[in-house]
Design a protein around this motif. Sequence first.
Motif, PDB file in Angstrom:
ATOM      1  N   THR A  27       0.839  -1.209   0.000  1.00  0.00           N
ATOM      2  CA  THR A  27       0.000   0.000   0.000  1.00  0.00           C
ATOM      3  C   THR A  27       0.870   1.254   0.000  1.00  0.00           C
ATOM      4  O   THR A  27       0.620   2.205  -0.740  1.00  0.00           O
ATOM      5  CB  THR A  27      -0.877   0.027   1.272  1.00  0.00           C
ATOM      6  N   VAL A  28       1.902   1.250   0.860  1.00  0.00           N
ATOM      7  CA  VAL A  28       2.775   2.414   0.995  1.00  0.00           C
ATOM      8  C   VAL A  28       3.567   2.630  -0.295  1.00  0.00           C
ATOM      9  O   VAL A  28       3.661   3.754  -0.807  1.00  0.00           O
ATOM     10  CB  VAL A  28       3.724   2.237   2.207  1.00  0.00           C
ATOM     11  N   LEU A  29       4.117   1.542  -0.853  1.00  0.00           N
ATOM     12  CA  LEU A  29       4.891   1.642  -2.102  1.00  0.00           C
ATOM     13  C   LEU A  29       4.034   2.172  -3.248  1.00  0.00           C
ATOM     14  O   LEU A  29       4.521   2.909  -4.106  1.00  0.00           O
ATOM     15  CB  LEU A  29       5.477   0.278  -2.468  1.00  0.00           C
ATOM     16  N   ASP A  30       2.764   1.789  -3.244  1.00  0.00           N
ATOM     17  CA  ASP A  30       1.850   2.234  -4.287  1.00  0.00           C
ATOM     18  C   ASP A  30       1.751   3.762  -4.295  1.00  0.00           C
ATOM     19  O   ASP A  30       1.934   4.421  -5.324  1.00  0.00           O
ATOM     20  CB  ASP A  30       0.482   1.595  -4.031  1.00  0.00           C
ATOM     21  N   TYR A  31       1.478   4.347  -3.130  1.00  0.00           N
ATOM     22  CA  TYR A  31       1.426   5.812  -3.005  1.00  0.00           C
ATOM     23  C   TYR A  31       2.776   6.446  -3.335  1.00  0.00           C
ATOM     24  O   TYR A  31       2.855   7.457  -4.016  1.00  0.00           O
ATOM     25  CB  TYR A  31       1.068   6.212  -1.563  1.00  0.00           C
ATOM     26  N   LEU A  32       3.835   5.830  -2.808  1.00  0.00           N
ATOM     27  CA  LEU A  32       5.173   6.399  -2.934  1.00  0.00           C
ATOM     28  C   LEU A  32       5.594   6.508  -4.393  1.00  0.00           C
ATOM     29  O   LEU A  32       6.025   7.570  -4.849  1.00  0.00           O
ATOM     30  CB  LEU A  32       6.159   5.538  -2.132  1.00  0.00           C
ATOM     31  N   SER A  33       5.442   5.407  -5.139  1.00  0.00           N
ATOM     32  CA  SER A  33       5.906   5.431  -6.534  1.00  0.00           C
ATOM     33  C   SER A  33       5.082   6.445  -7.337  1.00  0.00           C
ATOM     34  O   SER A  33       5.612   7.178  -8.164  1.00  0.00           O
ATOM     35  CB  SER A  33       5.814   4.048  -7.165  1.00  0.00           C
ATOM     36  N   TYR A  34       3.767   6.534  -7.035  1.00  0.00           N
ATOM     37  CA  TYR A  34       2.927   7.466  -7.771  1.00  0.00           C
ATOM     38  C   TYR A  34       3.318   8.918  -7.483  1.00  0.00           C
ATOM     39  O   TYR A  34       3.398   9.748  -8.384  1.00  0.00           O
ATOM     40  CB  TYR A  34       1.450   7.239  -7.439  1.00  0.00           C
ATOM     41  N   ALA A  35       3.576   9.217  -6.201  1.00  0.00           N
ATOM     42  CA  ALA A  35       3.937  10.585  -5.819  1.00  0.00           C
ATOM     43  C   ALA A  35       5.253  10.994  -6.476  1.00  0.00           C
ATOM     44  O   ALA A  35       5.435  12.134  -6.899  1.00  0.00           O
ATOM     45  CB  ALA A  35       4.049  10.693  -4.304  1.00  0.00           C
ATOM     46  N   ILE A  36       6.183  10.030  -6.574  1.00  0.00           N
ATOM     47  CA  ILE A  36       7.487  10.331  -7.182  1.00  0.00           C
ATOM     48  C   ILE A  36       7.326  10.539  -8.691  1.00  0.00           C
ATOM     49  O   ILE A  36       7.880  11.468  -9.266  1.00  0.00           O
ATOM     50  CB  ILE A  36       8.486   9.200  -6.860  1.00  0.00           C
ATOM     51  N   TYR A  37       6.486   9.698  -9.282  1.00  0.00           N
ATOM     52  CA  TYR A  37       6.223   9.848 -10.711  1.00  0.00           C
ATOM     53  C   TYR A  37       5.602  11.216 -11.004  1.00  0.00           C
ATOM     54  O   TYR A  37       5.968  11.911 -11.945  1.00  0.00           O
ATOM     55  CB  TYR A  37       5.299   8.725 -11.198  1.00  0.00           C
ATOM     56  N   GLN A  38       4.661  11.646 -10.145  1.00  0.00           N
ATOM     57  CA  GLN A  38       3.986  12.933 -10.339  1.00  0.00           C
ATOM     58  C   GLN A  38       4.957  14.101 -10.259  1.00  0.00           C
ATOM     59  O   GLN A  38       4.674  15.170 -10.769  1.00  0.00           O
ATOM     60  CB  GLN A  38       2.885  13.126  -9.283  1.00  0.00           C
ATOM     61  N   GLN A  39       6.089  13.897  -9.606  1.00  0.00           N
ATOM     62  CA  GLN A  39       7.076  14.969  -9.518  1.00  0.00           C
ATOM     63  C   GLN A  39       8.099  14.862 -10.659  1.00  0.00           C
ATOM     64  O   GLN A  39       9.109  15.551 -10.663  1.00  0.00           O
ATOM     65  CB  GLN A  39       7.800  14.930  -8.172  1.00  0.00           C
ATOM     66  N   GLY A  40       7.812  13.964 -11.606  1.00  0.00           N
ATOM     67  CA  GLY A  40       8.645  13.872 -12.804  1.00  0.00           C
ATOM     68  C   GLY A  40       9.892  13.011 -12.662  1.00  0.00           C
ATOM     69  O   GLY A  40      10.756  13.027 -13.536  1.00  0.00           O
TER      70      GLY A  40
END
Length: 523
Positions: free
Chosen positions: A198-211
């Motif tokens: 669950t945590v990795l899911d949010y984490l990877s998405y947030a990092i992707y959103q920052q380019g």
Amino acid sequence: GLCLQTLSAHNDFFTSIGQMTDLLYTEKDLVTSLKDYIRAEENKLEQVKRWADKLDSLTATATQDPEGFLGHPVNAFKLMKRLNTEWGDLESLVLSDTTDGFISNLTIQRQYFPTDEDQTGAAKALLRLQDTYRLDANTISTGNLPGVKHKSHMTVEDCYELGKIAYSEVDYYHTELWMAQALKQLDEGEKSTLDKVTVLDYLSYAIYQQGEIERALEYTKRLLELDPEHQRANGNLKYFEFQLEKQKKAAEGEKKTKPKKKAGFSLIPERKKYEMLCRGEGIRMTPRRESRLFCRYYDNNRNPMYVLAPVKQQDEWDSPYIVRYLDIISDKEIERIKQLAKPRLRRATVHDPQTGKLTTAQYRVSKSAWLTGYEDPMIERINQRIEDLTGLEMDTAEELQVANYGVGGQYEPHFDFGRKDEPDAFKELGTGNRIATWLFYMSDVSAGGATVFPDVGAAVWPKKGTAVFWYNLFASGEGDYSTRHAACPVLVGNKWVSNKWIHERGQEWRRPCGLTETDGWKN
């Protein structure tokens, strides 16, 4: 039960520590009530167990030789009695409700509980502090803040919760910081109901959103090691790899780097200046300028009140001219003011220049209350003291405003005076503009909470029992734009201030107008 009648249901708790203290006592009461319930529940179980054990041995004996057992008339009678009444009594016992006291108590208290807005507000305050004071997530999570009396650890769930709030605010920068902290604590073996996926899911998405596609890809791969069937992660994996290829091709086309310039203080954006000053990283005054700041015993031109006992006054800044008075309000007066203000604290409002009305705003996070002279002779004495020391008329001043800043409480850069482009600013008062500001510090703050003037680089730190004073207008009545100031967020501790806004009307003979637009005004 408790009575918290003074609290209105629609309170923003997180904006004032003064009011949050009531919640601690509410919670303490609820714990007591919960323990009472546990005790009652345990007693009930004890009784049921004793009955079960008694019957267990009895039925065991009876069923070995049923006819012989029942041949005894007393046993026959007891069997009838047990089945006719005793099991019924047991049923009543099992059905009896021990939760009643606790649940009704909880229901009564719940109307005073914080809401989702409070939780979000407190979370956003933490994120604000993190930025302003450059704290990493680990420092906050382990509770290692400067000047802390009570250390407090954040669990994996706490960190995850903060990350989720940032995520719902579309703030991917803080989502990343806090999901990464949650992951770190899980990796270090902290027990939690949350799983890494669950945590990795949010984490990877947030990092992707920052380019940062490359790092997003690493975390996605890590997620898939734990849960190879994860649909979203499998989709993202392909997408990220495709995006990376595209980026590489594009990058080969252009390979240029720009040299970085170092900016002077005046060119730094205000937000950055504000944060630097809050951290105590302002520009130092030149020694020569500093040598012109003095401290003195002051009696305001032999004011009769102060001839025999002049007050300590010191220069805090030269332009705008800011002075501080030391030991100017006693602990007893402070306690009384807080006591008068506490039941009335309301979320502070600001002037909306468009409508001239008052509204609450994100940039002013505190609770305030107004106290008038006729509520308590002490307020009258304090008003008189300000009048004697400034030489200004208090009849046209606003009431004494008391403010309490809670977690991350702040007031972003603003002017105290109404400007030309805000025609309605103080019209309803009919007393002209705010000529001057007097500010009492009524508590020491463990960390944070400075009053800063970003345009000139001044920072004034709270010290209990002192007050600062400055003019917002030049003698001509023109606004002094260098008085733009802000209250830094409180990092640790509790900040109480009270301020007096003094208006133009009534000062005509006390502070005559200058002849030019920007005539300064020195005593």
